[in-house]
Design a protein around this motif. Sequence first.
Motif: not given
Length: 404
Positions: A48, A51-53, A204-205, A207, A386
């Motif tokens: 996570r 990565s890119t959310q 991180t979150t 979306g 999120s």
Amino acid sequence: MSVFSRLKTSALALIMVTMSAPGLLAEQSDPSVCPTSDGSWSERALERSLSTQLGLPAVPHPVDNPPTAEKITLGRKLFFDRRMSINGTMSCAMCHVPEQGFANWELQTSVGVEGRSVKRNAPTIINTGFLDVLFHDGRDMSLETQFIMPLISRNEMANPSVGRVVAYLQGQPEYQPLFDAAFGAPPSLDRMGKALGAYQRSLTTGGSAFDHWYYGGDKTALSDSQTRGFELFQGKADCASCHVIGEETALFSDQQFHNTGYGWQREQIRQNPSPTTRVQVAPNVFHEIDRAVVASVSAPPQADLGRYEVTEDPDDRWMFRTPPLRNVAMTPPYMHDGALPDLRSVIEFYNQGGPDHVFKDPRIRPLDLNSQEIDDLEAFLQALTSPGLDCLAAEARINAPDNF
């Protein structure tokens, strides 16, 4: 019954009342809906953080601290270890509660060792890895060093020195293999910071419903009320001039410092207190208490000059960092001192234009929002939550906290 026993009984009763209060904790993250029993939580956390959310930029990892699952595992343990405080009672997670958006719903301002008062509200640490400046006044710029102040602050974890904490870790057999796995070296101050930084950057979150609507092109993701709230946020209410929305990503903060008039207003109240004070004894249960009674058992309220306490520049008095608004509905109470209990109170403060204060940012002015517009703006802020908060809480609770 001893004084201690009476206090313990009263505290238990208060906890029971709090937990049974309808609706108070209904929106907490529920770790049970996101099981992590397969033991790979740290690998997922690492993935996570790399990565890119949707709605978020890539996490900016320091060149000298690339993330690993081993660092994240160690950082989580440090985050929950109450033995890091002078008397073994306080951990980072005591103020940043996973189920409460890694903030604290129960307290306007944090409480440290032995119930010592802290003058500021505990902000969420979700998505804190994207921030250039930390604390409400921006006194630190790196997660690798931010943790030091709470460790040694007298009213937080109260250690006499960071050396004492390092020596403690070096003497704990359980920490030796964790530091070896993460760094191939024994516990040290810089390695503590790197582990805590790696763990926090994994929290991180993105979306949110807003992200799917604005960045993902799903025009059904927001309700009509939330869509109207977005137009107000960008336009009439002018929230976006500080809570910036970018073309591809949004932290909902310009990461700058502003005088909204709120800090100055709170200082006037501190200097001119009312004869009684409102004390909450249970959820939605308040009593008016003679202020002299409260003063007899507590420290006097502290002044808070905001950014000035970092720069000592008079022009920085009562300036505070623009807080990011992601998951804002999950992190009450609000403002740097937690004195506003809900989102509607915050909107109403800005709708009124703040107090008449000569140094106030000129953007803080009466907004003339009607009741429907306030409802719509609040609905939009709810759309910034999120869906991944349950899993962040589950990862945090993967092992029992070190409170022995």
